[in-house]
Structures are given as structure tokens and as C-alpha cells.
Scaffold this motif. Structure first.
Motif, PDB file in Angstrom:
ATOM      1  N   VAL A  85      -9.033  20.104 -32.039  1.00  0.00           N
ATOM      2  CA  VAL A  85      -9.398  21.434 -32.538  1.00  0.00           C
ATOM      3  C   VAL A  85      -9.823  21.427 -34.008  1.00  0.00           C
ATOM      4  N   GLY A  86      -9.523  20.362 -34.714  1.00  0.00           N
ATOM      5  CA  GLY A  86      -9.900  20.361 -36.127  1.00  0.00           C
ATOM      6  C   GLY A  86      -9.950  18.959 -36.706  1.00  0.00           C
ATOM      7  N   VAL A  87     -10.717  18.844 -37.786  1.00  0.00           N
ATOM      8  CA  VAL A  87     -10.819  17.571 -38.514  1.00  0.00           C
ATOM      9  C   VAL A  87     -10.573  17.887 -39.989  1.00  0.00           C
ATOM     10  N   GLY A  88      -9.746  17.050 -40.637  1.00  0.00           N
ATOM     11  CA  GLY A  88      -9.542  17.204 -42.083  1.00  0.00           C
ATOM     12  C   GLY A  88      -9.827  15.867 -42.743  1.00  0.00           C
ATOM     13  N   ILE A  89     -10.325  15.896 -43.945  1.00  0.00           N
ATOM     14  CA  ILE A  89     -10.526  14.627 -44.656  1.00  0.00           C
ATOM     15  C   ILE A  89      -9.911  14.717 -46.052  1.00  0.00           C
ATOM     16  N   ASP A  90      -9.511  13.559 -46.553  1.00  0.00           N
ATOM     17  CA  ASP A  90      -9.124  13.486 -47.959  1.00  0.00           C
ATOM     18  C   ASP A  90      -9.766  12.247 -48.545  1.00  0.00           C
ATOM     19  N   PHE A  91      -9.908  12.246 -49.843  1.00  0.00           N
ATOM     20  CA  PHE A  91     -10.645  11.172 -50.508  1.00  0.00           C
ATOM     21  C   PHE A  91      -9.931  10.811 -51.805  1.00  0.00           C
ATOM     22  N   THR A  92     -10.182   9.601 -52.288  1.00  0.00           N
ATOM     23  CA  THR A  92      -9.796   9.310 -53.660  1.00  0.00           C
ATOM     24  C   THR A  92     -10.614  10.232 -54.570  1.00  0.00           C
ATOM     25  N   GLY A 243      -7.579  24.336 -47.164  1.00  0.00           N
ATOM     26  CA  GLY A 243      -7.191  24.875 -45.855  1.00  0.00           C
ATOM     27  C   GLY A 243      -8.276  25.727 -45.243  1.00  0.00           C
ATOM     28  N   SER A 244      -9.334  26.079 -46.047  1.00  0.00           N
ATOM     29  CA  SER A 244     -10.394  26.869 -45.413  1.00  0.00           C
ATOM     30  C   SER A 244     -11.232  25.977 -44.521  1.00  0.00           C
ATOM     31  N   ARG A 245     -11.960  26.672 -43.640  1.00  0.00           N
ATOM     32  CA  ARG A 245     -12.869  25.978 -42.731  1.00  0.00           C
ATOM     33  C   ARG A 245     -14.208  25.834 -43.456  1.00  0.00           C
ATOM     34  N   ALA A 246     -14.644  24.580 -43.645  1.00  0.00           N
ATOM     35  CA  ALA A 246     -15.925  24.367 -44.313  1.00  0.00           C
ATOM     36  C   ALA A 246     -17.071  24.684 -43.372  1.00  0.00           C
ATOM     37  N   GLY A 247     -16.869  24.414 -42.094  1.00  0.00           N
ATOM     38  CA  GLY A 247     -17.915  24.638 -41.100  1.00  0.00           C
ATOM     39  C   GLY A 247     -17.529  23.940 -39.808  1.00  0.00           C
ATOM     40  N   GLY A 248     -18.500  23.877 -38.889  1.00  0.00           N
ATOM     41  CA  GLY A 248     -18.259  23.184 -37.608  1.00  0.00           C
ATOM     42  C   GLY A 248     -19.037  21.876 -37.594  1.00  0.00           C
ATOM     43  N   LEU A 249     -18.577  20.953 -36.779  1.00  0.00           N
ATOM     44  CA  LEU A 249     -19.213  19.635 -36.700  1.00  0.00           C
ATOM     45  C   LEU A 249     -20.664  19.765 -36.224  1.00  0.00           C
ATOM     46  N   THR A 250     -21.589  19.058 -36.848  1.00  0.00           N
ATOM     47  CA  THR A 250     -22.995  19.140 -36.424  1.00  0.00           C
ATOM     48  C   THR A 250     -23.182  18.401 -35.097  1.00  0.00           C
ATOM     49  N   PRO A 251     -24.214  18.805 -34.320  1.00  0.00           N
ATOM     50  CA  PRO A 251     -24.471  18.090 -33.054  1.00  0.00           C
ATOM     51  C   PRO A 251     -24.708  16.600 -33.264  1.00  0.00           C
ATOM     52  N   GLU A 252     -25.380  16.221 -34.377  1.00  0.00           N
ATOM     53  CA  GLU A 252     -25.671  14.787 -34.598  1.00  0.00           C
ATOM     54  C   GLU A 252     -24.387  13.992 -34.810  1.00  0.00           C
ATOM     55  N   ILE A 253     -23.500  14.527 -35.651  1.00  0.00           N
ATOM     56  CA  ILE A 253     -22.258  13.789 -35.903  1.00  0.00           C
ATOM     57  C   ILE A 253     -21.393  13.805 -34.637  1.00  0.00           C
ATOM     58  N   THR A 263     -16.602  21.715 -33.760  1.00  0.00           N
ATOM     59  CA  THR A 263     -15.178  21.492 -34.070  1.00  0.00           C
ATOM     60  C   THR A 263     -14.930  21.825 -35.554  1.00  0.00           C
ATOM     61  N   ALA A 264     -13.850  22.567 -35.808  1.00  0.00           N
ATOM     62  CA  ALA A 264     -13.580  23.012 -37.185  1.00  0.00           C
ATOM     63  C   ALA A 264     -13.355  21.833 -38.130  1.00  0.00           C
ATOM     64  N   VAL A 265     -13.978  21.902 -39.294  1.00  0.00           N
ATOM     65  CA  VAL A 265     -13.761  20.880 -40.329  1.00  0.00           C
ATOM     66  C   VAL A 265     -13.234  21.593 -41.584  1.00  0.00           C
ATOM     67  N   ALA A 266     -12.115  21.092 -42.106  1.00  0.00           N
ATOM     68  CA  ALA A 266     -11.509  21.693 -43.303  1.00  0.00           C
ATOM     69  C   ALA A 266     -12.310  21.308 -44.548  1.00  0.00           C
ATOM     70  N   VAL A 267     -12.240  22.107 -45.594  1.00  0.00           N
ATOM     71  CA  VAL A 267     -12.863  21.691 -46.867  1.00  0.00           C
ATOM     72  C   VAL A 267     -12.165  20.425 -47.357  1.00  0.00           C
ATOM     73  N   GLY A 268     -12.838  19.671 -48.193  1.00  0.00           N
ATOM     74  CA  GLY A 268     -12.313  18.384 -48.653  1.00  0.00           C
ATOM     75  C   GLY A 268     -11.004  18.540 -49.415  1.00  0.00           C
ATOM     76  N   ASN A 269     -10.285  17.432 -49.530  1.00  0.00           N
ATOM     77  CA  ASN A 269      -9.023  17.431 -50.255  1.00  0.00           C
ATOM     78  C   ASN A 269      -8.874  16.064 -50.923  1.00  0.00           C
ATOM     79  N   VAL A 270      -7.864  15.912 -51.756  1.00  0.00           N
ATOM     80  CA  VAL A 270      -7.665  14.643 -52.469  1.00  0.00           C
ATOM     81  C   VAL A 270      -6.523  13.878 -51.802  1.00  0.00           C
ATOM     82  N   ASP A 271      -6.632  12.551 -51.782  1.00  0.00           N
ATOM     83  CA  ASP A 271      -5.668  11.720 -51.031  1.00  0.00           C
ATOM     84  C   ASP A 271      -4.217  11.945 -51.460  1.00  0.00           C
ATOM     85  N   ALA A 272      -4.011  12.247 -52.737  1.00  0.00           N
ATOM     86  CA  ALA A 272      -2.641  12.430 -53.219  1.00  0.00           C
ATOM     87  C   ALA A 272      -2.126  13.829 -52.869  1.00  0.00           C
ATOM     88  N   HIS A 273      -2.912  14.826 -53.201  1.00  0.00           N
ATOM     89  CA  HIS A 273      -2.499  16.222 -53.033  1.00  0.00           C
ATOM     90  C   HIS A 273      -2.274  16.556 -51.566  1.00  0.00           C
TER      91      HIS A 273
END
Ligand SMILES: Nc1ncnc2c1ncn2[C@@H]1O[C@H](COP(=O)(O)OP(=O)(O)O)[C@@H](O)[C@H]1O
Ligand SMILES: O=C(CO)[C@@H](O)[C@@H](O)COP(=O)(O)O
Length: 555
Positions: A85-92, A243-253, A263-273
Motif C-alpha cells: 500500500v505504500g513506499v517510503g524512502i530515506d537517504f543520507t 509523512g505526506s504523500r508525495a504522489g503515486g508510483l508512475t506506470p514506468e517505475i 501506489t502511495a509514495v511518501a515524501v523523502g526523509n533522512v536515514d537518521a531521522h
């Protein structure tokens, strides 16, 4: 039917995905993809040499993480894509890249492939220290109020030092980029086709404030007239809360990964936070150390309090309703990786192999037989500069007390202890400046892999240490935010606190300080502080002089 989310943690050397059950955070499948270009700190793929303190990455590696890890966790789990139902990502962070209007990284374009400033500047790119110094001096001179939120000093790791370096060294790259964007936001853009900016990286790394916005354009003009409109021209001002929804997954991805479009994708976040809710921290007074290549120290408070030497505090920067404080050490596991690569004799490597042990585990086995202080060694943990509390990347490492009898495992242990002393310095700095620390939690690769280190940390900081229940705390955190972006109607959650309560995880084990060791470590810590202040404060310039001479050789 169960519902799942996928969290992807983009670390320094690899991306790790976990597929977790939304009901209880249980990890159903995981996958790791190592970046083929790793960290480029000596040369570009073309062979072009890089200068001192450069650290770049290749954005193609980030896309490849998606194409490898998502199909793998789907395969391994057997989960139906409809139930993700959702995808979240975090980054350095601050890991940033220049891109065109449509999101194409400049380094993908043939004309910029040989241009270092067109690549991703990794968080530990430290070659813009001269810019950071000017950023700080100018802010002080103008009495900029925001400087206090960042501990009184901006690091060269943060965004404006990095973009200014591009403008100064490669004005054509600066002119050609339509956006300078955190990799966290860029990858979300690739997933959804929608450009968003998250409040976490904007707040901690780009001087943005929820109510006040960015520093005024007069400040940027005072740095360099060409920077006057940098925010409007290169960054964008619409910032979305965590925690907001950035958008839905594109057909290509969706097609490339096996997930369902939309599929819901969360806005980006930082690996530590992102890791804070993954260990169920939902309130003030608990430091979470995410210990890996580097260590970040995260702490919530209901009070707003200026603390010198920290990376910064941001309202709602970790969880809504709290001031989120961040401090850090830019080198922790990197010390040990460096040591293993450069200082361990062949005979040790062979013996580790014979015993079927990873070389670090083997060194820990030997070092674990010693007591605090037995080696006579003491080190300063500044192999990659000092992020907190001195905020100076020109500081370097050192080890004191070596003799002809000194053994590799003793040096390894001294480096471990030095990082723990650095952490104690950070905790005491919070406490001294009015932000209480009642409990200590650890997550990340080191907390997961090394009971030896966790015990030394407990002995040195004199606090019990609780450990993340997930091997991939940050990826779990990202999956938790993915569940919040999905919302309860889709089978996720409407509140990050509820999601953390249900999906967060802690191990049963708690590392307790050992009184005999703590007494000796108190003595060593006093000496560490003496060295720390001697080399790091008070006008002693030995390390800076050495660095200046080294830079003169750069040619
Ligand atoms: N057995 C071990 N004990 C302690 N540290 C280790 C061990 N194995 C690897 N490391 C360190 O872990 C660090 C990587 O941490 P990890 O959390 O996996 O990655 P990242 O910080 O990039 O997200 C490396 O710097 C390495 O030196
Ligand atoms: O600085 C931050 C977060 O603010 C980190 O992204 C940075 O230290 C890198 O973290 P890792 O050591 O790769 O886990």
C-alpha cells in the motif's frame, strides 16, 4: 489479506529495501544492492582525478537500487503487489545533485560526464569548507538569527556550501542546472513523476524554517551577488511535511519494479531521522544513535533551546509536535573500515579467515580480552573531521601512547573508544545546554553487528543502551512513513505515532554499564577531553597547518 509497505534506505555504500507487514512491522523480506560506483573520492569514472576532501556518487546507482531490490523483496516475500500500500524512502543527507527541469542529472549528459561538479555531492564531501567558513562569518556579521538554530556554525556538508562551490568552480554547471536537489527528493521524483521537497532535509541541511522560510535574499547576496536568488532559481520553496504523500508510483517505475501504478509514495526523509519511530521513540529525552559509516544522534524535546556545536534543531523535523535535535560524528564505522584496509597485517587476515570470521569480528574477539585502559592508548576520532561539537572538517585523527609493544587489536579498540568518547561529549553538550538526555538507544549496522562496541559505549557513556529490534532500522522507519503516506483507508495509518507504536521494534537486550570499566573510562575521558580541547579549540593550529601544507601539494 495482510497489507505491506516497502521502505528503502539509501546508505553511503548501498541501498537496502525491506518489505514489512503494516499490522506489526514484521520484516517479511529484505534486499541490498551495493552501489557499483560506491563513493568516488579519488577519480570520476572517466579517470579524471578529484581533489582533497571530495566525495561524489553516481545517481544511476540509486535507480539501480530500485530495479534490483523491489523485485527481489516481492519475489522473496511472495506478496501480491496489490497488497503493497505504500513506499517510503530515506537517504543520507546532505547528499545533493544538480538536475535539469525534467529531473535529468547533469552528469547523465555527455557534455558534463567529465565535470566533477555535475555529480552527486555525497554528505561527506568536505571540499567546500572555505565556503562554509564564509557562510558562518557572513551570518555572524549580519547577526542572522537562524545561525543559533544550527549550533552557531554551518558545516561544509550542508547544502549552501555545496551549491556555492559549484557556482564558484563551474559557473557553467550552475547556469545549466534548473534545480539543486537532495537525492532523497530526487529519487521520490523518479518514483512519482512529481517534484517535491521534504521538510527534513530543507530544515536541517538548507536552513529552511517552517514559519520563517529560508534566510533573506540579502544574506545570500552578501555571500556572493550571484547567489541572491539562489532559493527561487535553484531550490523551490514548496516544502511538504514528513509523512505526506508525495504522489503515486508512475506506470514506468511500476513496470520496472513489479509494483502497482499509483501506489502511495511518501515524501523523502533522512536515514537518521526516519529511524526514530522505528525504535518506538515518540517523546522527549531519548537519544537515538544511528551507528554506521557515521553516527547521527537524534533527540526530541518539547523545548526550543539553542545548543552550540550541534547540527541543528528543527520544529517537526523528526516527529510532529517536537523540536528534533541532531548532532553527529562524521566518522565512526569509517574509522574501522580504514583501519582494516590500511593497518591490519596479513597474518591477522589469514587467521580471521581460518576461523571463518569477518576481520572486524576477529579484531573484536582479541580486543574484547582487554580491560579499559590496558593498552595505554588514547585516540581522537577525527579521521573525517569533527561534526559535533567542534564543527570542523579540517581536524584530523590521532593516536597517543603507542610503543613497540602496541598491537593492531589495541589500536582498533582505541578507535572504538574514541568514537564512544565523542558520543559522550555530544550527550554532555546537550545536557549542559538544557536539553535533557534520559535514555540512550542505538540502531544501524554497528548496533546490530557488534555487542563488543555496544558494551564499550555503555561503559563510556554511563547509560544503559537499548537496541533497535530491526536489522534495518532506517528502512523500517521508511516503511513506517510509507504506511502513513498510504493512510488508514488503504490499510496504513493516519498518524506517525500510531504507526510507530504498531510497527516500531526494540530488542529485549539492554547493555548495562559495567562499574569497574566506567571508573577507568572516566579517567580516560578526562584525558580525551583535554586532547579534544587542545587540538580542537583554543587557537592550536597544528592540524590545520598540516592540512594546509597537504593541500599545497594538490597541485
Ligand atoms: N562487525 C562489525 N563491527 C563493527 N562495525 C562494523 C562491523 N562490520 C562492519 N562495520 C562497520 O559498519 C559500517 C557500515 O554501517 P552500515 O550501517 O551498514 O552502513 P551505512 O552507515 O552506510 O548505512 C562500516 O563503516 C563498517 O566499518
Ligand atoms: O548526516 C546524516 C543525516 O543527517 C547522514 O545521512 C550521514 O551522516 C550518513 O549516514 P550513514 O553513516 O551513511 O548512515
Amino acid at each position: 489479506m495482510g497489507k505491506y509497505t516497502i521502505g528503502i534506505d539509501y546508505g553511503t555504500l548501498s541501498g537496502r529495501a525491506v518489505l514489512v507487514d503494516v499490522a506489526d512491522g514484521r520484516e517479511v523480506a529484505s534486499s541490498e544492492f551495493k552501489y557499483p560506483h560506491a563513493v568516488m573520492d579519488e577519480a570520476l569514472p572517466s579517470g579524471r582525478k578529484l581533489g582533497v576532501d571530495w566525495a561524489l556518487q553516481h545517481p544511476q546507482d540509486y535507480l539501480d537500487v530500485l530495479y534490483h531490490t523491489i523485485p527481489e523483496v516481492l519475489r522473496e516475500s511472495g506478496a501480491d503487489a496489490e497488497d503493497i500500500v505504500g513506499v517510503g524512502i530515506d537517504f543520507t543527507a546532505c547528499t545533493v545533485l544538480p538536475v535539469k527541469k525534467d529531473g535529468t542529472p547533469l552528469c547523465f549528459l555527455p557534455e558534463y560526464q567529465d565535470e566533477p561538479n555535475a555529480y552527486v555531492k555525497l554528505w561527506k564531501h568536505h571540499a567546500a569548507q572555505n565556503k562554509a567558513n564564509r557562510i558562518n562569518e557572513t551570518a555572524e556579521k549580519r547577526g542572522e538569527k537562524w545561525l543559533a538554530r544550527y549550533g552557531g556554525k554551518i558545516s561544509s556538508e550542508w547544502l549552501f556550501a555545496k551549491i556555492w562551490q559549484i557556482l564558484d568552480e563551474s559557473p557553467e554547471v550552475y547556469a545549466a542546472m534548473d534545480r539543486f536537489i537532495e537525492a532523497a527528493d530526487w529519487i521520490v521524483w523518479q518514483l512519482t513523476g512529481v517534484e517535491t521537497r521534504n521538510s527534513c532535509t530543507a530544515g536541517y541541511k538548507a536552513l529552511w524554517h517552517k514559519r520563517g522560510g529560508y534566510p533573506p535574499r540579502e544574506y545570500f547576496a552578501a555571500l556572493d551577488p550571484r547567489l541572491e536568488h539562489v532559493v527561487q532559481e535553484k531550490l523551490g520553496t514548496e516544502i511538504l511535511p514528513l509523512g505526506s504523500r508525495a504522489g503515486g508510483l508512475t506506470p514506468e517505475i511500476a513496470e520496472k519494479t513489479g509494483l502497482v501504478p499509483g501506489t502511495a509514495v511518501a515524501v523523502g526523509n533522512v536515514d537518521a531521522h526516519v529511524c526514530v519511530p522505528a525504535v518506538k521513540i515518540c517523546g522527549a529525552g531519548k537519544v537515538l544513535a544511528i551507528m554506521g559509516t557515521s553516527t547521527c544522534h537524534m533527540l526530541l524535546s518539547e523545548q526550543e533551546q539553542a545548543v552550540p556545536g550541534i547540527c541543528g534543531y528543527v520544529e517537526d523535523g523528526i516527529l510532529p509536535g517536537f523540536y528534533g535535535y541532531e548532532a553527529g560524528q562524521s566518522c565512526v564505522g569509517d574509522h574501522f573500515a580504514w583501519f582494516v584496509k590500511n593497518c591490519v597485517p596479513e597474518s591477522y587476515v589469514e587467521q580471521a579467515q581460518k576461523e571463518g570470521l569477518d576481520i572486524q569480528v576477529y579484531l573484536q574477539k582479541l580486543a574484547g580480552k582487554q580491560k579499559a585502559g590496558e593498552s595505554g592508548l588514547l585516540a581522537l576520532d577525527w579521521w573525517n573531521g569533527n561534526r559535533s561539537v567542534l564543527v570542523d572538517v579540517d581536524l584530523t585523527g590521532m593516536m597517543l601512547g603507542m610503543t613497540l609493544q602496541t598491537k593492531p587489536e589495541e589500536m582498533y579498540r582505541a578507535l572504538v573508544e574514541a568514537t564512544a568518547f565523542g558520543t559522550r561529549t555530544i550527550i554532555e553538550n546537550f545536557e549542559k545546554n538544557g536539553v535533557p538526555v534520559d535514555e540512550f538507544y542505538a540502531a544501524g549496522g554497528i548496533a546490530e553487528k557488534s555487542p563488543f562496541m555496544m558494551q564499550i559505549y555503555a561503559d563510556i557513556i554511563r547509560k544503559p543502551i537499548r537496541i533497535s529490534g530491526s536489522k534495518q532500522g532506517s528502512a523500517l522507519g521508511a516503511a513506517i512513513f510509507g504506511a502513513v503516506a498510504a493512510g488508514s483507508e488503504a490499510g496504513g495509518y493516519d498518524s506517525i505515532f500510531e504507526a510507530a507504536e504498531k510497527m516500531g521494534k526494540l530488542k529485549d537486550v539492554v547493555y548495562m554499564p559495567n562499574e569497574d570499566e566506567t571508573k577507568t573510562y572516566d579517567l580516560l575521558y578526562a584525558e580525551y577531553t583535554r586532547l579534544h580541547d587542545y587540538f580542537g579549540r583554543g587557537g592550536n593550529n597544528v592540524m590545520k597547518t598540516l592540512k594546509r601544507i597537504k593541500k599545497e601539494h594538490e597541485g
